[in-house]
Scaffold this motif. Structure first.
Motif: not given
Length: 258
Positions: A26-54
């Protein structure tokens, strides 16, 4: 005989996914002026995809404000991942991340008894090198002489590559090792490598199906129900008992089952 214990990192040794990587993204998104936010629930769903870049690339697939071209998305993912790593190290230095219950106790018990320790993670080496001195002290490399990270094993869990490399570098047969994991993907990787696995449920996997684990617990200090009804934390004698009893017998909070 139990000769080695192989540790996952994120979610197993510390709650790094929820309290570290997610916040850093989330801090990296702010650095790049992206209006993205991964709350706890959203990130939990994203963990189904292994790997940060992925994970970033999967997120961009559903975002109209992501770069339109594949090359643009890859470039942005790399930049965000780089910035995320910087912020993650800052969070570690601030003392945000602490070891999960029982981790320090079991690590030092293994070392004192001559049981070898290894890390088998598909997170980057820089993340491990930032976190472990804070948790284990300056001699952390002596405690964990074998460290297999994303740079060594590009195949993500549940692929067994990271465990196969750890076993090779330890010089230990799969039958003489135990893994400690927090996720279904980690359990799958250890099983595919022939290594029995104790699961200490991470924050994002409290309700996950861990059939095939040797034992499942809330954390390593949580009393486990053994076949004789005696409650005990997951200490080294308990780990040896589980190993000797049979790697594919499943023990959970309600007792043994097959």
């Amino acid at each position: 005989m139990l000769r080695a214990v192989i540790w996952d990192v994120d979610g197993t040794i510390a709650e790094t996914e929820r309290d570290g990587h997610r916040v850093a993204f989330n801090r990296a998104f702010a650095d790049c002026d992206l209006a993205w936010d991964w709350d706890v629930s959203t990130y939990g769903h994203l963990l189904r995809v292994p790997g940060g870049r992925e994970r970033l690339l999967a997120w961009m697939d559903s975002r109209p404000d992501a770069p339109a071209t594949e090359a643009g998305r890859l470039q942005l993912a790399s930049e965000l991942h780089r910035r995320k790593g910087h912020h993650y190290c800052e969070l570690v230095e601030q003392g945000t991340l602490v070891a999960r219950p029982g981790v320090l106790r079991l690590v030092h018990a293994c070392v004192d008894a001559g049981v070898h320790l290894a890390v088998a993670t598909t997170t980057g080496r820089g993340n491990v090198e930032a976190l472990f001195p804070r948790l284990f002290g300056a001699d952390w490399r002596t405690l964990f002489p074998v460290r297999v990270c994303a740079e060594d094993a590009p195949q993500k869990k549940p692929h067994p590559q990271v465990y196969e490399l750890a076993l090779e570098r330890l010089g230990v047969a799969a039958a003489d090792a135990m893994a400690i994991e927090d996720s279904p993907a980690g359990l799958g990787a250890s099983r595919a490598a022939g290594v029995g696995c104790v699961v200490t449920r991470g924050a994002y996997f409290e309700d996950a199906d861990f059939r095939g684990a040797v034992h499942v617990c809330r954390d390593l200090d949580h009393a486990m129900a053994t076949s004789d009804g005696i409650g005990t934390p997951v200490d080294l004698p308990a780990l040896r008992h589980l190993h000797a009893a049979g790697r594919w017998m499943v023990l959970d909070e309600d007792g043994p089952r097959r």
